[in-house]
Design a protein around this motif. Structure first.
Motif, mmCIF file in Angstrom:
data_model
loop_
_atom_site.group_PDB
_atom_site.id
_atom_site.type_symbol
_atom_site.label_atom_id
_atom_site.label_comp_id
_atom_site.label_asym_id
_atom_site.label_seq_id
_atom_site.Cartn_x
_atom_site.Cartn_y
_atom_site.Cartn_z
ATOM 1 N N UNK A 164 0.828 -1.209 0.000
ATOM 2 C CA UNK A 164 0.000 0.000 0.000
ATOM 3 C C UNK A 164 0.858 1.253 0.000
ATOM 4 N N UNK A 165 0.568 2.169 -0.911
ATOM 5 C CA UNK A 165 1.229 3.464 -0.925
ATOM 6 C C UNK A 165 0.535 4.389 0.052
ATOM 7 N N UNK A 166 1.308 5.032 0.917
ATOM 8 C CA UNK A 166 0.721 5.927 1.905
ATOM 9 C C UNK A 166 -0.002 7.076 1.203
ATOM 10 N N UNK A 167 -1.104 7.540 1.796
ATOM 11 C CA UNK A 167 -1.933 8.570 1.183
ATOM 12 C C UNK A 167 -1.901 9.865 1.987
ATOM 13 N N UNK A 203 8.455 11.466 -3.052
ATOM 14 C CA UNK A 203 8.670 11.660 -1.624
ATOM 15 C C UNK A 203 7.474 12.413 -1.047
ATOM 16 N N UNK A 204 7.334 12.427 0.269
ATOM 17 C CA UNK A 204 6.181 13.096 0.877
ATOM 18 C C UNK A 204 6.594 13.796 2.168
ATOM 19 N N UNK A 205 5.791 14.801 2.555
ATOM 20 C CA UNK A 205 6.068 15.495 3.811
ATOM 21 C C UNK A 205 5.069 15.062 4.877
ATOM 22 N N UNK A 206 5.459 15.274 6.124
ATOM 23 C CA UNK A 206 4.634 14.936 7.292
ATOM 24 C C UNK A 206 4.660 16.140 8.217
ATOM 25 N N UNK A 207 3.523 16.492 8.801
ATOM 26 C CA UNK A 207 3.482 17.669 9.663
ATOM 27 C C UNK A 207 4.053 17.353 11.055
ATOM 28 N N UNK A 208 5.282 16.886 11.043
ATOM 29 C CA UNK A 208 6.030 16.598 12.269
ATOM 30 C C UNK A 208 7.359 17.352 12.180
ATOM 31 N N UNK A 209 7.679 18.194 13.155
ATOM 32 C CA UNK A 209 8.998 18.853 13.151
ATOM 33 C C UNK A 209 10.067 17.871 13.604
ATOM 34 N N UNK A 210 11.108 17.729 12.814
ATOM 35 C CA UNK A 210 12.181 16.802 13.176
ATOM 36 C C UNK A 210 13.451 17.578 13.474
ATOM 37 N N UNK A 227 6.149 2.593 6.088
ATOM 38 C CA UNK A 227 5.737 3.082 4.770
ATOM 39 C C UNK A 227 6.719 4.103 4.211
ATOM 40 N N UNK A 228 7.701 4.499 5.014
ATOM 41 C CA UNK A 228 8.671 5.487 4.536
ATOM 42 C C UNK A 228 9.856 5.606 5.467
ATOM 43 N N UNK A 229 10.857 6.362 5.012
ATOM 44 C CA UNK A 229 12.082 6.591 5.773
ATOM 45 C C UNK A 229 12.357 8.093 5.792
ATOM 46 N N UNK A 230 12.477 8.676 6.990
ATOM 47 C CA UNK A 230 12.793 10.097 7.110
ATOM 48 C C UNK A 230 14.200 10.354 6.589
ATOM 49 N N UNK A 231 14.375 11.427 5.801
ATOM 50 C CA UNK A 231 15.712 11.745 5.309
ATOM 51 C C UNK A 231 16.054 13.225 5.379
ATOM 52 N N UNK A 232 15.062 14.100 5.571
ATOM 53 C CA UNK A 232 15.333 15.537 5.592
ATOM 54 C C UNK A 232 14.118 16.266 6.157
ATOM 55 N N UNK A 233 14.225 17.586 6.215
ATOM 56 C CA UNK A 233 13.091 18.410 6.629
ATOM 57 C C UNK A 233 12.961 19.580 5.665
ATOM 58 N N UNK A 247 10.478 15.203 5.797
ATOM 59 C CA UNK A 247 10.396 14.662 4.445
ATOM 60 C C UNK A 247 10.766 13.187 4.496
ATOM 61 N N UNK A 248 10.012 12.366 3.773
ATOM 62 C CA UNK A 248 10.231 10.915 3.824
ATOM 63 C C UNK A 248 10.267 10.317 2.432
ATOM 64 N N UNK A 249 11.058 9.254 2.316
ATOM 65 C CA UNK A 249 11.157 8.479 1.087
ATOM 66 C C UNK A 249 10.254 7.267 1.207
ATOM 67 N N UNK A 250 9.403 6.986 0.238
ATOM 68 C CA UNK A 250 8.518 5.814 0.321
ATOM 69 C C UNK A 250 9.318 4.523 0.438
#
Length: 266
Positions: A164-167, A203-210, A227-233, A247-250
């Motif tokens: 499943x691809x995250x939505x 890639x996709x963003x998440x409303x989480x400050x890292x 569903x993904x791996x954090x790599x940047x903000x 920012x996350x990589x699927x």
């Protein structure tokens, strides 16, 4: 320090004799007064300093709220701390720290390439205290992903959601090691998707400050699967305000293969 030790220390501090005070060098008082002036100046100049510091550590509050969460409890043991040493020349040594997660009982660690790049030694530490060392890793072409193989046994694992691809709007959890803290859980929603290169998942963003140290953190769905791996903000403008987002990589890039490249077999 217990109460008795504190009382004894306070009693000792009250035993200064008059001749001891008189014999103290004048320079000491000048330094003390100067220090007090500097502290007072900082207090007036930066009235929001305590707020700013506490705001930076807001993730600790959410981590406490998620402490007993089922998804967190299930996935946390497979999240690892990664420390790498990069040596350039005799006197130039850099230590980098980040996060990774294990997907195999014998040890296959997913993290970011920028954490392990050019490392002379990689240290992987599990939450139960087990530590492993490696100098070898593979990379996924064109993305910031590295896979470290270690020789372990019966290690805790986390499952991957390759189907499943995250939505957008989906609730996800990340577990990482920001600012030196370990196994910190945060939760937020998936936002927008972005193209980085033809043939690769968005890639996709998440409303989480890292924060530094979160790189390599797993992004976990409501089935306790990655569903993904954090790599940047990145900073996005939301309702007229700048908002820091992860920012996350699927996770699907782990099976991405290109003609002429070896790819990576899970």
């Amino acid at each position: 320090m217990n109460d008795d030790e504190l009382i004894n220390q306070e009693a000792d501090e009250e035993r200064f004799e008059d001749d001891e005070i008189v014999s103290t060098k004048p320079g000491y008082f000048r330094k003390l007064v100067a220090l007090l002036i500097i502290v007072a100046f900082m207090g007036f100049s930066v009235p929001n300093l305590p707020y700013l510091l506490s705001d930076k550590l807001n993730f600790l509050d959410q981590n406490r709220a998620l402490k007993e969460d089922d998804i967190v409890q299930q996935c946390k043991p497979a999240v690892v701390s990664i420390e790498t040493v990069v040596t350039e020349g005799l006197l130039n040594t850099e230590v980098k720290r980040g996060t990774g997660f294990n997907i195999s009982p014998t040890g296959r660690i997913i993290t970011n390439q920028h954490i392990v790049a050019n490392a002379s030694m990689i240290t992987i530490r599990f939450g139960d205290g087990r530590m492993y060392y490696s100098k070898q890793y593979k990379v996924i072409p064109d993305v910031d992903i590295a896979i470290i193989q270690i020789e372990g046994n019966a290690l805790p694992t986390i499952a991957l959601n390759m189907k499943d691809t995250v939505q957008s709007g989906a609730t996800v959890t990340i577990i990482g090691n920001p600012l030196g803290f370990e196994k910190i859980s945060q939760r937020g929603e998936v936002g927008r998707f972005y193209n980085i290169k033809n043939g690769l998942p968005q890639i996709f963003d998440i409303n989480i400050p890292i924060n530094p140290g979160n790189s390599g953190s797993p992004v976990i769905d409501n089935q306790a699967k990655v569903v993904g791996i954090i790599f940047a903000s990145t900073n996005l403008e939301v309702n007229g305000k700048s908002e820091l987002r992860a920012l996350a990589i699927p996770v699907q890039v782990l099976i991405q293969q290109k003609p002429g490249s070896p790819g990576f077999q899970l």
